[in-house]
Design an enzyme around this catalytic site. Structure first.
Site, PDB file in Angstrom:
ATOM      1  N   CYS A 142      50.474 -30.592  30.122  1.00 49.51           N
ATOM      2  CA  CYS A 142      50.608 -29.911  28.832  1.00 49.51           C
ATOM      3  C   CYS A 142      52.076 -29.849  28.390  1.00 49.51           C
ATOM      4  CB  CYS A 142      49.956 -28.534  28.890  1.00 49.51           C
ATOM      5  SG  CYS A 142      49.587 -27.863  27.242  1.00 49.51           S
ATOM      6  N   HIS A 233      44.052 -30.489  29.776  1.00 47.85           N
ATOM      7  CA  HIS A 233      43.797 -29.591  30.903  1.00 47.85           C
ATOM      8  C   HIS A 233      42.514 -29.910  31.668  1.00 47.85           C
ATOM      9  CE1 HIS A 233      47.077 -26.791  29.977  1.00 47.85           C
ATOM     10  NE2 HIS A 233      46.762 -26.956  28.708  1.00 47.85           N
ATOM     11  N   GLU A 235      42.251 -29.477  34.660  1.00 48.22           N
ATOM     12  CA  GLU A 235      42.182 -28.486  35.738  1.00 48.22           C
ATOM     13  C   GLU A 235      41.463 -27.206  35.315  1.00 48.22           C
ATOM     14  OE1 GLU A 235      45.714 -26.967  33.434  1.00 48.22           O
ATOM     15  OE2 GLU A 235      44.748 -28.902  33.834  1.00 48.22           O
TER      16      GLU A 235
END
Length: 298
Positions: A142, A233, A235
């Site tokens: 990010c 993202h 994750e």
């Protein structure tokens, strides 16, 4: 093989409940094996959630991982308890003489600011330079990815008129890439940001791997710096976007996230497999290319 983290790190209970194999210091010492040393520079405000998300993906790989939590030396977190930071995080000044197989740099809630306005920008630039000498591989996420590209290549970031928020389909533009091994032609990825990096600003040496017509590049390969940079993202947990939506006053409904785009319905996780694949591919590439002797990393 398991991930090696502190016995009393909050993430440990979560990972054990998910059947992720977690190893303590005593057990790890009994194994005649060199674990991969991975440093996590966690710039996110909710550090416990982020360290759990990253540890989950690293711990699912077949190698023993020693995760070192790192913080900025000159910045004090106001959103995570000082006790947690003091117990589990080491300041960069204390690790800068050490060598690591990999460094992961997370995003940070400062993307609407110019880089020079960020109070820790100078130290972060030192960390990026350090990653080129004493870290074998770099993985940025990010805002951390945007910052790395600005530092290494002078790539600007551009403010968005509205927040890019939701789960967007991304085209796999490099199926033969080791970073995308096993991934489908279309990869759903959670997106949550107020700025972007544009394809046309990237130098020729940086290759776009995952890309979306709606929200632009997602993952790029930067071989000159032994790095991959992900603007989004993979994750994230299932409810992370929902938590952000509620926190932000329910102003921008995340797109392609809730069934029928209805926030009253429970979202479904369509990206979990790809998160495991990306982090697993990265760890595999680190393992295949890093020297056995850590002192040879330079």
């Amino acid at each position: 093989m398991p991930i090696r983290i502190a016995d009393n790190l909050p993430a440990r209970r979560t990972l054990e409940a998910e059947s992720v194999i977690v190893m303590g210091e005593t057990e790890a010492a009994r194994q005649d094996i060199r674990p991969l040393r991975i440093a996590l520079l966690n710039l996110m405000p909710d550090k416990i959630t982020t360290e759990t998300q990253i540890a989950r993906l690293l711990g699912a790989t077949p190698l023993q991982i020693e995760l070192e939590l790192v913080r900025l030396s000159g910045h004090v977190s106001k959103t995570t308890s000082a006790g947690h930071i003091a117990e589990f995080y080491r300041p960069f000044r204390d690790v800068r003489a050490e060598r690591f197989d990999g460094l992961i740099v997370t995003g940070a809630p400062v993307e609407t600011m110019d880089y020079g306005e960020v109070t820790y920008w100078d130290e972060l630039r030192q960390i990026f330079d350090w990653s080129q000498t004493l870290c074998h591989r770099l993985f940025t996420i990010c805002w951390g990815a945007m910052a790395a590209l600005a530092h290494f290549h002078g790539v600007p970031k551009h403010a968005l008129g509205a927040k890019a928020h939701g789960v967007f389909p991304h085209l796999n533009r490099a199926p033969a890439s080791p970073w995308l091994r096993g991934m489908s032609d279309i990869v759903p990825v959670p997106v949550s940001r107020w700025s972007e990096v544009r394809r046309d600003d990237l130098p020729e040496t940086v290759k776009v791997l995952l890309d979306s017509d709606e929200v632009g590049p997602c993952l790029v390969d930067d071989p000159a710096h032994r790095a991959i940079h992900m603007f989004n993202h993979l994750e994230y947990d299932t409810l992370t976007l929902d938590t952000e939506y509620r926190r932000d006053g329910e102003r921008i409904v995340p797109r392609h996230y809730y069934p029928d785009d209805d926030p009253a319905q429970l979202p479904r996780n369509t990206w979990r497999t790809y998160g495991h694949q990306l982090f697993g591919n990265w760890i595999n590439e680190v393992y295949q290319t890093t020297p056995f002797d850590l002192n040879a990393i330079a």
